[in-house]
Structures are given as C-alpha cells and as structure tokens.
Design a protein around this motif. Sequence first.
Motif, PDB file in Angstrom:
ATOM      1  N   ALA A 368     -34.965  14.567 -51.833  1.00 38.33           N
ATOM      2  CA  ALA A 368     -33.349  14.428 -51.394  1.00 38.33           C
ATOM      3  C   ALA A 368     -33.269  15.757 -51.846  1.00 38.33           C
ATOM      4  O   ALA A 368     -32.102  16.242 -51.169  1.00 38.33           O
ATOM      5  CB  ALA A 368     -32.825  13.600 -51.961  1.00 38.33           C
ATOM      6  N   ALA A 369     -33.270  16.713 -52.432  1.00 38.83           N
ATOM      7  CA  ALA A 369     -33.078  17.763 -53.451  1.00 38.83           C
ATOM      8  C   ALA A 369     -33.459  18.559 -52.207  1.00 38.83           C
ATOM      9  O   ALA A 369     -32.926  19.503 -50.990  1.00 38.83           O
ATOM     10  CB  ALA A 369     -34.139  18.141 -54.153  1.00 38.83           C
ATOM     11  N   VAL A 370     -34.669  18.942 -51.305  1.00 40.86           N
ATOM     12  CA  VAL A 370     -35.437  19.349 -50.185  1.00 40.86           C
ATOM     13  C   VAL A 370     -35.096  19.479 -48.875  1.00 40.86           C
ATOM     14  O   VAL A 370     -34.395  20.247 -48.232  1.00 40.86           O
ATOM     15  CB  VAL A 370     -36.372  19.834 -50.327  1.00 40.86           C
ATOM     16  N   ALA A 371     -34.184  18.159 -48.734  1.00 44.38           N
ATOM     17  CA  ALA A 371     -33.423  17.714 -47.579  1.00 44.38           C
ATOM     18  C   ALA A 371     -32.009  18.445 -47.508  1.00 44.38           C
ATOM     19  O   ALA A 371     -31.716  18.394 -46.321  1.00 44.38           O
ATOM     20  CB  ALA A 371     -33.654  16.273 -47.495  1.00 44.38           C
ATOM     21  N   LYS A 372     -31.847  18.888 -48.991  1.00 47.46           N
ATOM     22  CA  LYS A 372     -29.870  19.839 -48.438  1.00 47.46           C
ATOM     23  C   LYS A 372     -30.184  20.876 -48.259  1.00 47.46           C
ATOM     24  O   LYS A 372     -29.410  21.439 -47.750  1.00 47.46           O
ATOM     25  CB  LYS A 372     -29.687  20.019 -49.595  1.00 47.46           C
ATOM     26  N   HIS A 373     -31.647  21.800 -48.055  1.00 44.12           N
ATOM     27  CA  HIS A 373     -31.826  23.099 -47.279  1.00 44.12           C
ATOM     28  C   HIS A 373     -31.347  22.755 -45.426  1.00 44.12           C
ATOM     29  O   HIS A 373     -31.402  21.900 -44.996  1.00 44.12           O
ATOM     30  CB  HIS A 373     -33.204  23.438 -46.986  1.00 44.12           C
ATOM     31  N   PRO A 374     -30.143  23.731 -45.384  1.00 47.25           N
ATOM     32  CA  PRO A 374     -29.558  23.498 -43.679  1.00 47.25           C
ATOM     33  C   PRO A 374     -30.503  23.588 -42.811  1.00 47.25           C
ATOM     34  O   PRO A 374     -30.647  23.719 -41.733  1.00 47.25           O
ATOM     35  CB  PRO A 374     -28.608  24.673 -44.040  1.00 47.25           C
ATOM     36  N   ASP A 375     -32.291  24.536 -42.797  1.00 44.48           N
ATOM     37  CA  ASP A 375     -32.744  24.618 -41.322  1.00 44.48           C
ATOM     38  C   ASP A 375     -33.947  23.317 -41.658  1.00 44.48           C
ATOM     39  O   ASP A 375     -34.830  24.006 -41.025  1.00 44.48           O
ATOM     40  CB  ASP A 375     -33.162  26.071 -42.375  1.00 44.48           C
ATOM     41  N   ILE A 376     -34.079  22.452 -42.886  1.00 44.82           N
ATOM     42  CA  ILE A 376     -35.469  22.189 -42.542  1.00 44.82           C
ATOM     43  C   ILE A 376     -35.074  20.969 -42.250  1.00 44.82           C
ATOM     44  O   ILE A 376     -33.702  20.086 -41.953  1.00 44.82           O
ATOM     45  CB  ILE A 376     -35.726  21.167 -44.577  1.00 44.82           C
ATOM     46  N   LEU A 377     -35.516  20.573 -40.597  1.00 50.51           N
ATOM     47  CA  LEU A 377     -35.995  19.187 -39.984  1.00 50.51           C
ATOM     48  C   LEU A 377     -35.919  17.634 -41.131  1.00 50.51           C
ATOM     49  O   LEU A 377     -36.560  17.835 -41.636  1.00 50.51           O
ATOM     50  CB  LEU A 377     -36.706  19.912 -39.203  1.00 50.51           C
ATOM     51  N   ASP A 378     -35.660  17.294 -39.706  1.00 48.96           N
ATOM     52  CA  ASP A 378     -35.621  15.783 -40.065  1.00 48.96           C
ATOM     53  C   ASP A 378     -36.925  14.878 -39.248  1.00 48.96           C
ATOM     54  O   ASP A 378     -37.084  14.198 -39.522  1.00 48.96           O
ATOM     55  CB  ASP A 378     -35.061  14.321 -40.310  1.00 48.96           C
TER      56      ASP A 378
END
Length: 451
Positions: A368-378
């Motif tokens: 959940a914390a890492v997913a907040k980064h705007p450049d991290i992809l789903d």
Amino acid sequence: MTQTPSSPLPADLPPSIHTAYGYVREGIEVAQGWILSPAAWSQFALLVVAYLVARFLAARFLPKVETLLRPADAGAKGALSEARRVAVRFLPLGLPLLAYVFTGLGENVTRSIFGSGAVIAFGKRVFLLLAARALVNSILKDPFLKVLGKYALMPIMILYTLGLLDPAVLKLSQTIVGAGNIKFSLLSVIRGLLAGSVLFWLGRWSTGQSRTYIVAQETMRPATRELASKAAEIAIFGLSFLLLMNIIGMDLSTLAVLGGAIGVGIGFGLQRIASNFISGVILLLEGQATVGDFVELDGGEAGTIVKMTARAAILETYDGRWIVVPNEDFITTRVVNYSDSGSANRYEAAFSVSYDTDINTIPDLINAAVAKHPDILDAPYPPDCELRGFGDSGIDFAVEFWVNGLDEGDNKYTSDVLFLIWNALKDNNIEIPYPHQVVEFKNGLPPVAKA
C-alpha cells in the motif's frame, strides 16, 4: 648571347619566359592603342557614367530593398524568413551587377557608333571581378566555401578579366597526366578537384538538411528514421560521385578496376570495416537497438545510444562519457535493451524487520505504501512484497515494482521506494534491525580479579 629576331630577350631563356614577355608586350601595345584612340576614350567615359549611375541607384534603392526583405522579427523562423535573410546577404552584389548591366547597354551604343568595344568589354569583366570579390568577402560565410572562393574563384576571375583564361584553359587541356593506361588532361584534374569540392560541400549540406527533416518526423519509429537518414546520405553521395565521374570525363566502365581494388582491400584489411557497415544496416532494418535506447553490452558497457554511424554506435553513460561501440558487437554478442520504445522495467528494493515483528502484516503494509508513488505501475503487476529469508539480524523482505523508464539519471525510483518503506515502518512502530551479535558464556562469567 644570341637574340631572336622577334624578341629582344636571349634565345637560351626558357620558352615560358618568352611567352610571358610576349603577353606583356601585347598588353602594352593594346594599352597604347587605347590611350591614343578617341573611341577608347569614349568607352572609358561610358564606363565612368555607368559606374556613377549604378552607384547612385544602389545608394538610393538598396537600403529600401534591404528594409523590405529583412524580416521584422529578427528571431522569426520558417523557410520564408530564412529565404529573406539569404536574399539580404546578396545585396552587396547590387552595385557591381548594376554597373555591369549599364556597361552592357553602353557597349551596344559604342559598337554601333565606333565599330569597336574592347575597352568597354574589359570594363564589364572588371565589374564581374568586383562582384566575385564581394561574393567572397561579404556573402560567403561557410569557411570551406570562403577558402574555395579565395583560392579558386578569384584566380579564375582575374585570368578572365585579363583575357588570359582561354589561353590558360587551352594549355591545361593539352597537358596530359596519368598513370598506366589511365590518362587525363591537367584541365580535367583541376576541374575534377573543383567540382569534387563543390559536390562534397553540397552533399554534406543536403545530408544535413535531409537528416533534419527526417528526424522531425515523429510518427516514424526511431529505427526507421535512422535508416531513412542513412539511405538518403548514401543516395546523395552516390549521385555526387557519379556526377563527378561524368564531369572529369571518366568512363564508368573503368570503375570495374576500382571495384576490384576495393574488393582486394576488403579481403586483406577492411574486413572489420565492411562487417561493421553491414551490421549497422542490419541493426537499422531490424530495429533491435536504435537511438534513444538504453543498452548494456556483454562486456559491461552500458549507456544510451545517442548516435549510430556507418561504423559504430555511440553510447552516452550517465556520468557523461561517450563509448564508441562497433556495430558488429551488437550482432555477435549479447545485448540487453532496457528501453525498447519505452517498455516497462521491473526493480526491487530490499529491507529487513526485527524478529519481534508480526511479519504477516508486512506485505499489505508495504504494498500500500509503495503504490502511492505516482510512477509505480499497476500493470503488468502491482507492487509485490515478498519474504526472502531469515537473516542473522532480522527477517529479510523485498518489494518488486514496475515503472516506465530507467532507474538512472533523473529517475530515483529505488531511492523513493526505500523512503516510502522507511516511513511506513516508522509510522507503525516496526523496528528496522541493525547488525548485532549475542555472546553466550556456557559456564558463566569468568571471575573478576579483586584489586
């Protein structure tokens, strides 16, 4: 010393000196004839009048023409604005060319009245010489063209003005040079050198213009743009070579001998050059690596391809170094391409937690914390925290994440993710262990000696 009847010079002097002396005497006789001839003085007067009229018109109208042609905005872009700037650069030719035109009109008058126009014809040639001088000194800005104008155009114009160009051309055409069965006149050699210089400059300029146009076509793939640019370069210089052969009068069938020599050269010493050239063509056709891609070679070299030439590719590392890599290495060795047209790349960040931690809560917390980064992809996969092992000082985890781009240069993806992990663990009072050791004494502590 004996003297020839036709010349007061000694007969044993070289023929060239006698020839030069003959030209000098002829020039003196012509000058004397002009000085004593009323028709010559009339032509001199017409030359002066033509020059004064041309000077008056140039002073009055050329500044207005310059104001009209010069773009109002000095920084204006576009083909029309550039054409207007080029036209302004040619305005210094106005005065000598106007004088040449008016002199030509006066020549018709003098020939109809006196039946002679030698003086005014000489004046016309002088005005052309002045135009050539203005072209070299004020208009040509390219260093190569300026040198060519100074050491080729100006001598030719001086010979033309003095009426010596035709005799010089005749003499050069009668002088034969060559090697073996290949023979050329000296005139052909000089003409070939001049034409080759001009064609080389035109080819270089045309290549630059075509490359600029092709690179601007953003709808084309980078590899296609590079291939089109190389094809245009080969076509331009190939056409220039054929034109040069035609200008110097070489039979194209004689190129078979040259082709055989090139074949022998490739067989003995140019194998690597030929191999790199063919490898470069293959790379451009297949598009496996092109300008803008970040690649890593089998030897450890890594960088962004900033240029691809006929022989090698230029890699620029993130510390600013340029590495020249032969094209052959891209074909014969393993190459890792990290940025094939902006494809996603996976990275991971490792961390540890204390053995006192409930590790079942760690994956969801970190994801959940890492997913907040705007450049991290789903996609293709969201952040994925995995348990990696039980270390000496703590429990080892690593989170995998996908991004578009490289974790180099301006991008600090791994660093940003580690900051997110640190803050998430601190906010939940989860201890990040540091290396430590536990020492156990099986038989108790040793006795302490009393003082």
